[in-house]
Design a protein around this motif. Structure first.
Motif, PDB file in Angstrom:
ATOM      1  N   GLN A  70       0.837  -1.201   0.000  1.00  0.00           N
ATOM      2  CA  GLN A  70       0.000   0.000   0.000  1.00  0.00           C
ATOM      3  C   GLN A  70       0.875   1.256   0.000  1.00  0.00           C
ATOM      4  O   GLN A  70       0.633   2.210  -0.761  1.00  0.00           O
ATOM      5  CB  GLN A  70      -0.905  -0.007   1.229  1.00  0.00           C
ATOM      6  CG  GLN A  70      -1.892   1.152   1.300  1.00  0.00           C
ATOM      7  CD  GLN A  70      -3.024   1.010   0.300  1.00  0.00           C
ATOM      8  OE1 GLN A  70      -3.493  -0.091   0.057  1.00  0.00           O
ATOM      9  NE2 GLN A  70      -3.436   2.117  -0.278  1.00  0.00           N
ATOM     10  N   LYS A  71       1.887   1.260   0.835  1.00  0.00           N
ATOM     11  CA  LYS A  71       2.788   2.417   0.926  1.00  0.00           C
ATOM     12  C   LYS A  71       3.562   2.608  -0.384  1.00  0.00           C
ATOM     13  O   LYS A  71       3.727   3.744  -0.865  1.00  0.00           O
ATOM     14  CB  LYS A  71       3.766   2.213   2.084  1.00  0.00           C
ATOM     15  CG  LYS A  71       4.653   3.416   2.358  1.00  0.00           C
ATOM     16  CD  LYS A  71       5.524   3.189   3.596  1.00  0.00           C
ATOM     17  CE  LYS A  71       6.416   4.402   3.851  1.00  0.00           C
ATOM     18  NZ  LYS A  71       7.294   4.192   5.033  1.00  0.00           N
ATOM     19  N   PHE A  72       4.024   1.483  -0.971  1.00  0.00           N
ATOM     20  CA  PHE A  72       4.741   1.556  -2.248  1.00  0.00           C
ATOM     21  C   PHE A  72       3.847   2.161  -3.335  1.00  0.00           C
ATOM     22  O   PHE A  72       4.284   3.041  -4.096  1.00  0.00           O
ATOM     23  CB  PHE A  72       5.202   0.154  -2.661  1.00  0.00           C
ATOM     24  CG  PHE A  72       5.687   0.063  -4.087  1.00  0.00           C
ATOM     25  CD1 PHE A  72       6.988   0.399  -4.417  1.00  0.00           C
ATOM     26  CD2 PHE A  72       4.830  -0.355  -5.112  1.00  0.00           C
ATOM     27  CE1 PHE A  72       7.433   0.329  -5.732  1.00  0.00           C
ATOM     28  CE2 PHE A  72       5.264  -0.426  -6.420  1.00  0.00           C
ATOM     29  CZ  PHE A  72       6.567  -0.081  -6.733  1.00  0.00           C
ATOM     30  N   CYS A  73       2.617   1.686  -3.413  1.00  0.00           N
ATOM     31  CA  CYS A  73       1.696   2.159  -4.450  1.00  0.00           C
ATOM     32  C   CYS A  73       1.395   3.646  -4.290  1.00  0.00           C
ATOM     33  O   CYS A  73       1.336   4.395  -5.273  1.00  0.00           O
ATOM     34  CB  CYS A  73       0.393   1.348  -4.422  1.00  0.00           C
ATOM     35  SG  CYS A  73       0.578  -0.363  -4.980  1.00  0.00           S
ATOM     36  N   GLU A  74       1.203   4.080  -3.050  1.00  0.00           N
ATOM     37  CA  GLU A  74       0.928   5.498  -2.805  1.00  0.00           C
ATOM     38  C   GLU A  74       2.108   6.371  -3.227  1.00  0.00           C
ATOM     39  O   GLU A  74       1.921   7.449  -3.826  1.00  0.00           O
ATOM     40  CB  GLU A  74       0.601   5.709  -1.322  1.00  0.00           C
ATOM     41  CG  GLU A  74      -0.740   5.121  -0.903  1.00  0.00           C
ATOM     42  CD  GLU A  74      -0.958   5.186   0.598  1.00  0.00           C
ATOM     43  OE1 GLU A  74      -0.019   5.628   1.321  1.00  0.00           O
ATOM     44  OE2 GLU A  74      -2.041   4.777   1.072  1.00  0.00           O
ATOM     45  N   GLN A  75       3.322   5.904  -2.932  1.00  0.00           N
ATOM     46  CA  GLN A  75       4.508   6.679  -3.291  1.00  0.00           C
ATOM     47  C   GLN A  75       4.693   6.738  -4.805  1.00  0.00           C
ATOM     48  O   GLN A  75       4.990   7.792  -5.369  1.00  0.00           O
ATOM     49  CB  GLN A  75       5.750   6.064  -2.638  1.00  0.00           C
ATOM     50  CG  GLN A  75       7.028   6.867  -2.894  1.00  0.00           C
ATOM     51  CD  GLN A  75       6.950   8.282  -2.352  1.00  0.00           C
ATOM     52  OE1 GLN A  75       6.657   8.498  -1.180  1.00  0.00           O
ATOM     53  NE2 GLN A  75       7.199   9.270  -3.213  1.00  0.00           N
TER      54      GLN A  75
END
Length: 638
Positions: A16-21
């Motif tokens: 989730q964090k990777f996708c947001e970044q």
């Protein structure tokens, strides 16, 4: 780490964090280069949204509340399918492969062009090239087309593992593109191309003109071999595929050769004219443009009944069917350089019909006419020579294009009869009783279905498509009051499909309007119609040749660098054309044939070492370009 490793080894929270970044990074990139995408991408999803759960990555169809990718043994197949799709496109059966025209030995009539191209083909054959297969080095894709992104992971895998010389992306669903922005590193994708050579189209149907430009500017790299993957099968995707295929085909047509162009220059110089089209002005009469398509047969009664209410332009071989039906056209339009055209005109016969023709016509054909009117046809070296004050644009590839362009410049309205721009199932290619005699009713193997003007069984090929595209541009740019298409052929944008019994023409003073039309032609020597001296060209031609020779001296050792360099040749030709297109028209066709031969030859070499090929290409270019320059000098007596 690559995208697959990240998504397979990370927790849901980490993903989730990777996708947001990544999405944030892409928005920063789009803000600078694609600002029109920012607002749409910030809207809530309507159709699809990303799913990150215990089964892995997937896409939810919001309306049906179902997953797009299957779940097998509790695992989402999105990553496996994406990996499979991204595996080695040159041999992956899920990708379609499209090639340009195969090169073949050119005939002796092309003299210098043939010596360049044939010499290169002989060289690679003698050096054990495999003409039955192509070879790309690992990590290079000359051109890819992706119709639909399926979430984008497959494209990200390609971006991480390949240099993609150029690409086309079409995604018909905004939500699907938004999901792709969570995975694709768009700054990386564009960096991994030659000079940011990527085109993206989202939601709206693909821009046809932009795609034509894409292939025209990459006719040696993208046209030689292209890999295409359609992620979905929808009517919109099929329409986009058709547009791209057509644009690819168009880019392979109309190059010409030095030998053809020098014939036109010779023909122009051989005839002194006192009546040339000085400046276009509209006469108060509709002009009926008559082509030799099969639908002409059914339109002959209309033309005969209305011959006093319109000016009739007979285009090329439409003359004979018209005369056979008792219709004498007001002008015969011709644009071809053929040395046998005089015999065709005598056979028809032309008799006392005024001949309205391009300056490239053979001297003997011009001398058949009792009344001769000349125009400079844009796109030919002969027309560009001496920089005339006016050239007729949109006048190729067929004589019907020239007739329609002249009518759009000069007539109040335009009527198209027998301008079919295609093949109709069950019909011959031309009207009955024309110069071509008896013909079989057959559709060529390489033809494809297009929208019909009245019928749904119309087919086209690359040349007919080029003709139709040119007509559409002519009507859009020249803007005659009305354009009516009476032909039962291809639909032509900007020309209203109209049956012959759906309208009535008003009376005109035809004799006076023909006189007005003829008054637009004047003696070029009396008005300074030509503004450039022949002698200046030699300095410019030598500088052009010297610069291209220097480009061949660059050290090109592998296929990636070769495709980059070939695109730079196009950039140079375009740059010179903006200053004065005579030189690039005269030499550009032969140079294009040669550069395309280099691209194909390189693909057939088993290794990535193309240094010997590049060296040989430079030698052949220098030797034969010198011969072309010498022939030009002799033609103009410089």
């Amino acid at each position: 780490m690559g995208i697959l490793e990240i998504l397979r080894s990370s927790s849901c929270e980490e993903i989730q964090k990777f996708c947001e970044q990544r999405f944030s990074n892409n928005m920063t990139f789009f803000a600078e280069y694609y600002p029109h995408l920012i607002t749409p991408l910030q809207q809530p999803a309507n159709d699809y949204r990303l799913y990150i759960g215990k089964e892995g990555i997937n896409i939810i169809d919001v309306k049906n509340n179902t997953l797009v990718y299957d779940i097998v043994d509790g695992k989402s197949m999105m990553l496996d399918i994406s990996e499979d799709l991204a595996y080695n496109p040159p041999i992956n059966k899920k990708w379609d492969r499209y090639f340009g025209s195969e090169t073949s030995i050119m005939g002796d009539e092309f003299r210098n062009t043939a010596k360049m191209c044939n010499g290169l083909l002989e060289f690679v054959t003698n050096n054990k090239a495999t003409t039955q297969a192509y070879h790309l080095p690992n990590g290079l894709l000359p051109s890819i087309t992706m119709l639909g992104l399926g979430g984008g992971i497959a494209l990200q895998i390609l971006a991480e593992n390949y240099f993609i010389h150029s690409f086309l992306i079409f995604e018909e669903n905004l939500d699907m593109f938004r999901i792709a922005c969570f995975f694709i590193d768009f700054p990386l994708l564009f960096v991994k191309t030659n000079n940011n050579s990527g085109y993206m189209f989202i939601e709206s149907l693909i821009n046809r003109e932009a795609i034509i430009s894409y292939f025209a500017l990459r006719r040696f790299s993208a046209c030689a071999i292209r890999f295409e993957l359609a992620m979905y099968n929808t009517p919109t995707i099929q329409s986009v595929k058709d547009i791209i295929y057509e644009a690819h085909s168009l880019a392979m047509r109309g190059w010409g050769t030095f030998e053809d162009e020098i014939i036109g220059v010779t023909n122009k110089k051989a005839t002194k004219t006192s009546r040339i089209l000085i400046e276009p002005k509209r006469v108060n009469a509709p002009i009926c443009v008559v082509g030799n398509g099969p639908s002409l047969d059914s339109l002959l009664p209309f033309i005969k009944d209305n011959k006093d209410k319109m000016i009739i332009f007979s285009c090329g071989t439409a003359l004979k069917p018209l005369l056979n039906y008792g219709i004498k056209p007001d002008f015969q339009i011709e644009i071809e350089r053929h040395d046998y055209l005089d015999k065709v005109l005598l056979e028809a016969p032309l008799d006392d019909i005024p001949l309205l023709c391009a300056s490239v016509l053979n001297k003997n054909a011009k001398e058949v006419a009792k009344e001769l009117y000349i125009f400079e046809r844009e796109g030919s070296a002969a027309a560009a020579l001496n920089r005339p004050k006016f050239q007729v644009g949109f006048a190729a590839p067929f004589v019907g294009n020239a007739g329609a362009a002249l009518a759009a410049y000069l007539g109040s309205d335009v009527l198209l009869c027998g301008i079919d721009c295609g093949y109709k199932k069950g019909s011959t290619k031309h009207a009955k009783g024309s110069h071509y005699g008896e013909e079989k009713a057959e559709i060529p193997e390489d033809a494809y279905r297009v929208d019909g003007n009245f019928s749904d069984d119309i087919y086209s090929d690359s040349l007919f498509s080029l003709s139709r595209a040119t007509l559409e541009e002519a009507f859009a740019r020249l803007n005659p009051f009305n354009v009516l298409n009476l032909s039962d052929g291809a639909y032509i944008k900007g020309a209203k499909p109209t049956l012959a019994d759906e309208f009535e023409l008003k009376k005109i003073n035809k004799k006076q309007e023909i006189k007005n039309l003829k008054s637009l032609f004047g003696d070029p020597s009396e008005i300074g119609f030509y503004s450039k001296d022949d002698k200046i060209y030699m300095f410019e031609i030598l500088a052009f040749k010297r610069h291209l020779s220097d480009m061949f001296k660059q050290k090109i050792t592998n296929k990636k660098d070769l495709f980059n360099c070939l695109d730079r040749f196009i950039d140079e030709i375009v740059k010179v054309a903006k200053r004065d297109d005579f030189i690039t028209i005269l030499f550009g066709g032969s140079i294009s044939h040669f550069l395309y031969t280099i691209a194909l030859a390189a693909l057939h070499i088993p290794s990535d070492n193309i240094l010997p090929l590049w060296k040989k290409a430079g030698e052949l270019f220098d030797e034969n370009c010198e011969k072309m320059i010498a022939e030009f000098r002799e033609t103009l007596k410089l």
